[in-house]
Write an enzyme that holds these catalytic residues in place. Structure first.
Site, mmCIF file in Angstrom:
data_model
loop_
_atom_site.group_PDB
_atom_site.id
_atom_site.type_symbol
_atom_site.label_atom_id
_atom_site.label_comp_id
_atom_site.label_asym_id
_atom_site.label_seq_id
_atom_site.Cartn_x
_atom_site.Cartn_y
_atom_site.Cartn_z
ATOM 1 N N HIS A 120 0.859 -1.187 0.000
ATOM 2 C CA HIS A 120 0.000 0.000 0.000
ATOM 3 C C HIS A 120 0.888 1.228 0.000
ATOM 4 O O HIS A 120 2.082 1.148 0.271
ATOM 5 C CB HIS A 120 -0.914 0.014 1.239
ATOM 6 C CG HIS A 120 -0.157 0.191 2.517
ATOM 7 N ND1 HIS A 120 0.428 -0.872 3.183
ATOM 8 C CD2 HIS A 120 0.146 1.297 3.236
ATOM 9 C CE1 HIS A 120 1.057 -0.420 4.249
ATOM 10 N NE2 HIS A 120 0.909 0.891 4.312
ATOM 11 N N HIS A 175 5.478 6.300 -0.703
ATOM 12 C CA HIS A 175 6.304 5.110 -0.923
ATOM 13 C C HIS A 175 5.494 3.852 -0.665
ATOM 14 O O HIS A 175 4.483 3.880 0.046
ATOM 15 C CB HIS A 175 7.542 5.123 -0.012
ATOM 16 C CG HIS A 175 7.205 4.994 1.436
ATOM 17 N ND1 HIS A 175 6.739 6.056 2.190
ATOM 18 C CD2 HIS A 175 7.215 3.920 2.268
ATOM 19 C CE1 HIS A 175 6.504 5.647 3.419
ATOM 20 N NE2 HIS A 175 6.766 4.359 3.492
#
Length: 196
Positions: free
Chosen positions: A44, A128
C-alpha cells in the site's frame, strides 16, 4: 486505550502489485539487502496516518469525512527504489516526482480530517510502497523500471496487530471521481532502465 491503528492509503491493483513484487524480487537478487521482503498482499501507499489508538468516534468521523472528499483519478509512476534510515531500514518503491494529483489528495484528506476534528499524526508525506524490512544497509535512490499504477480510489485501513501474521482490514473504499486538473501535464523525467 485499545490499540486501533488506522491509516488512509492507496491500494494497488493487481497489475501494480505484481510489478512491485517483481521489482522487489529483482532488487533482492541483485543487491542482497538481507532482512525480509514484505508480503505483496499488504502493499500500500500511506496517504495519511491517523494513529495507533484511534477512538471509535474519530474512526466514524473519518469514514464520514472521506465520503465527501472529491479528487480526480491519476496515474502514479513508481520509478525508483530507496530506503529510510529508521530502525527497521525499510526498502521501498516510490515516484521520483510525485504527481500533483497525489499531493492534492493527501492535502484534501488532511483538510477533511481537520474539519471533522479527527486527530492525525504529524509527519512529512513521503509517498512510498514498502517492499522489504530489516535490511542490513541503506539503499540510495536507485532507478527501477517504471511501474505504472492507475489510481482510481483510496481506502481506510485498520492494521490488525492482534493477528499473526499482521493483516490489513479495509474499512472503507472511495472512488476518485473528481474533475481532472486543468494545468497541462508535465513531461516525465528521463528514465534510466537498469534492466529490472
Amino acid at each position: 486505550m485499545q490499540l486501533n491503528r488506522l491509516f488512509f492509503a492507496l491500494w494497488p491493483d493487481e497489475a501494480a502489485r505484481s510489478a512491485s513484487r517483481e521489482a522487489a524480487r529483482q532488487l533482492q537478487l541483485r543487491l542482497q539487502p538481507g532482512g525480509y521482503l514484505s508480503s505483496p498482499e499488504r502493499y500500500h501507499l500511506t496517504l495519511l496516518f491517523l494513529g495507533d489508538q484511534v477512538r471509535p468516534e474519530h474512526e466514524q468521523a473519518a469514514l464520514r469525512a472521506a465520503e465527501g472528499l472529491r479528487a480526480a483519478p491519476f496515474e502514479l509512476c513508481l520509478d525508483q527504489a530507496g530506503s529510510f534510515r529508521n530502525k527497521s531500514v525499510p526498502w521501498w518503491l516510490g515516484p521520483r516526482q510525485p504527481p500533483e494529483a497525489l499531493t492534492q489528495l493527501h492535502e484534501r484528506l488532511r483538510e477533511a480530517m481537520a474539519r471533522a476534528q479527527v486527530p492525525v499524526e504529524r509527519m512529512r508525506f513521503v509517498p512510498h510502497l514498502t517492499i522489504a524490512r530489516d535490511a542490513r544497509r541503506v539503499l540510495p535512490p536507485t532507478p527501477v523500471t517504471p511501474i505504472r499504477w492507475a489510481v482510481q480510489d483510496f481506502v481506510l485501513i485498520r492494521s490488525r496487530l492482534d493477528r499473526q501474521p499482521l493483516e490489513y482490514e479495509i474499512l472503507g473504499r472511495w472512488p476518485l471521481t473528481g474533475a481532472a486538473a486543468t494545468a497541462p501535464p508535465s513531461s516525465p523525467p528521463p528514465q534510466l532502465d537498469l534492466g529490472f
